[in-house]
Design a protein around this motif. Structure first.
Motif, PDB file in Angstrom:
ATOM      1  N   ALA A  20       0.830  -1.208   0.000  1.00 33.76           N
ATOM      2  CA  ALA A  20       0.000   0.000   0.000  1.00 33.76           C
ATOM      3  C   ALA A  20       0.863   1.256   0.000  1.00 33.76           C
ATOM      4  N   GLY A  21       2.022   1.182   0.620  1.00 29.60           N
ATOM      5  CA  GLY A  21       2.902   2.347   0.697  1.00 29.60           C
ATOM      6  C   GLY A  21       3.574   2.702  -0.603  1.00 29.60           C
ATOM      7  N   LYS A  22       3.672   1.761  -1.529  1.00 28.99           N
ATOM      8  CA  LYS A  22       4.378   2.013  -2.793  1.00 28.99           C
ATOM      9  C   LYS A  22       3.763   3.157  -3.587  1.00 28.99           C
ATOM     10  N   ALA A  30       8.773   9.260  -1.634  1.00 28.22           N
ATOM     11  CA  ALA A  30       9.509   7.998  -1.599  1.00 28.22           C
ATOM     12  C   ALA A  30       9.860   7.576  -0.178  1.00 28.22           C
ATOM     13  N   ALA A  31      10.161   8.536   0.689  1.00 26.49           N
ATOM     14  CA  ALA A  31      10.517   8.190   2.073  1.00 26.49           C
ATOM     15  C   ALA A  31       9.369   7.470   2.774  1.00 26.49           C
ATOM     16  N   ILE A  32       8.150   7.837   2.447  1.00 29.29           N
ATOM     17  CA  ILE A  32       6.984   7.162   3.032  1.00 29.29           C
ATOM     18  C   ILE A  32       6.860   5.766   2.431  1.00 29.29           C
ATOM     19  N   ALA A  33       7.050   5.669   1.132  1.00 27.99           N
ATOM     20  CA  ALA A  33       6.966   4.373   0.460  1.00 27.99           C
ATOM     21  C   ALA A  33       7.998   3.393   1.012  1.00 27.99           C
ATOM     22  N   GLU A  34       9.159   3.909   1.396  1.00 27.06           N
ATOM     23  CA  GLU A  34      10.245   3.060   1.878  1.00 27.06           C
ATOM     24  C   GLU A  34      10.215   2.829   3.392  1.00 27.06           C
ATOM     25  N   ASP A  35       9.331   3.513   4.089  1.00 21.64           N
ATOM     26  CA  ASP A  35       9.249   3.380   5.540  1.00 21.64           C
ATOM     27  C   ASP A  35       8.776   1.978   5.919  1.00 21.64           C
ATOM     28  N   GLU A  36       9.405   1.414   6.897  1.00 19.94           N
ATOM     29  CA  GLU A  36       9.037   0.063   7.329  1.00 19.94           C
ATOM     30  C   GLU A  36       7.742   0.085   8.136  1.00 19.94           C
ATOM     31  N   PRO A  37       6.929  -0.940   7.986  1.00 15.32           N
ATOM     32  CA  PRO A  37       5.698  -1.041   8.783  1.00 15.32           C
ATOM     33  C   PRO A  37       6.037  -1.318  10.241  1.00 15.32           C
ATOM     34  N   PRO A  38       5.028  -1.289  11.115  1.00 11.36           N
ATOM     35  CA  PRO A  38       5.287  -1.631  12.518  1.00 11.36           C
ATOM     36  C   PRO A  38       5.952  -3.013  12.621  1.00 11.36           C
ATOM     37  N   SER A  39       6.752  -3.169  13.656  1.00  7.24           N
ATOM     38  CA  SER A  39       7.445  -4.445  13.882  1.00  7.24           C
ATOM     39  C   SER A  39       6.446  -5.547  14.225  1.00  7.24           C
ATOM     40  N   ALA A 151       6.567  13.886  13.736  1.00  7.32           N
ATOM     41  CA  ALA A 151       7.483  14.929  13.267  1.00  7.32           C
ATOM     42  C   ALA A 151       8.929  14.474  13.448  1.00  7.32           C
ATOM     43  N   ALA A 152       9.231  13.849  14.589  1.00  7.60           N
ATOM     44  CA  ALA A 152      10.588  13.358  14.842  1.00  7.60           C
ATOM     45  C   ALA A 152      10.973  12.273  13.842  1.00  7.60           C
ATOM     46  N   HIS A 153       9.980  11.558  13.341  1.00 10.93           N
ATOM     47  CA  HIS A 153      10.207  10.498  12.347  1.00 10.93           C
ATOM     48  C   HIS A 153      10.310  11.069  10.929  1.00 10.93           C
ATOM     49  N   GLY A 154      10.085  12.368  10.782  1.00  8.89           N
ATOM     50  CA  GLY A 154      10.207  13.013   9.484  1.00  8.89           C
ATOM     51  C   GLY A 154       8.926  13.109   8.673  1.00  8.89           C
ATOM     52  N   LEU A 155       7.802  12.741   9.271  1.00  5.03           N
ATOM     53  CA  LEU A 155       6.555  12.749   8.509  1.00  5.03           C
ATOM     54  C   LEU A 155       6.047  14.153   8.202  1.00  5.03           C
ATOM     55  N   ASP A 156       6.515  15.145   8.939  1.00  4.73           N
ATOM     56  CA  ASP A 156       6.049  16.514   8.716  1.00  4.73           C
ATOM     57  C   ASP A 156       6.736  17.189   7.534  1.00  4.73           C
ATOM     58  N   ARG A 157       7.483  16.429   6.751  1.00  7.47           N
ATOM     59  CA  ARG A 157       8.042  16.993   5.514  1.00  7.47           C
ATOM     60  C   ARG A 157       6.915  17.333   4.546  1.00  7.47           C
ATOM     61  N   TRP A 158       5.747  16.737   4.765  1.00  2.00           N
ATOM     62  CA  TRP A 158       4.559  16.979   3.959  1.00  2.00           C
ATOM     63  C   TRP A 158       3.442  17.410   4.902  1.00  2.00           C
ATOM     64  N   PRO A 159       2.472  18.214   4.425  1.00  2.00           N
ATOM     65  CA  PRO A 159       1.394  18.673   5.306  1.00  2.00           C
ATOM     66  C   PRO A 159       0.674  17.494   5.977  1.00  2.00           C
ATOM     67  N   ARG A 160       0.572  17.592   7.289  1.00  2.00           N
ATOM     68  CA  ARG A 160       0.028  16.503   8.087  1.00  2.00           C
ATOM     69  C   ARG A 160      -0.805  17.107   9.214  1.00  2.00           C
TER      70      ARG A 160
END
Length: 167
Positions: A20-22, A30-39, A151-160
């Protein structure tokens, strides 16, 4: 078609999220697409606590999943993912409605989530489902904590933003 996830299916949930992330890569995220799902450990805790649901196909194989928790007395959708091969069938909507029923049974007055506001299948989609944007001034402590971690994970690079739907 909606049922609790089993421990044996946790790797499948990760695969669903990766698939789904692709689509985020196609829109420059791309950073979201490459982010790993929960462990598996994290997913396992949701499953063990009865807060992980799957939409299963006719062969009883998961094609979508949702994990939820309680945040400041409200149900909170931590993650919902639908495999792209099954997109457009209102599976995500059904899972969110199921999470709303679970939250209501817990005595929660609302369902919350955090999302990308300008991604069509995120913020605008949730608005169609009855969610509204939560202004910063109205964020509960738990939602502030979630947003800070994002935000610490970098998700705020895009409007959130955070969103809320009254139950």
């Amino acid at each position: 078609m909606i049922r609790l996830a089993t421990a044996a299916e946790l790797t499948q949930l990760q695969d669903i999220e990766r698939a789904a992330g692709k689509c985020f890569a196609d829109i420059g995220m791309a950073a979201i697409a490459e982010d790993e799902p929960p462990s598996l450990k994290v997913l396992g805790s949701y499953a063990q606590d009865g807060r992980a649901w799957v939409w299963a196909d006719d062969d009883d194989l998961p094609v979508a999943y949702l994990i939820a928790e309680l945040v400041d007395g409200n149900g909170h959708v931590e993650q919902v993912s639908v495999h792209p091969d099954h997109a457009g069938r209102r599976i995500g909507k059904a899972l969110i409605e199921h999470a709303g029923e679970w939250a209501r049974a817990q005595g929660a007055p609302a369902l919350t989530l955090t999302t990308f506001t300008e991604v069509v299948w995120n913020g605008p989609y949730y608005e169609k489902l009855g969610f509204r944007l939560v202004p910063e001034a109205e964020l509960t402590p738990g939602l502030r904590e979630i947003r800070a971690a994002e935000a610490a994970h970098g998700l705020d690079r895009w409007p959130r933003a955070s969103m809320r739907k009254e139950l």
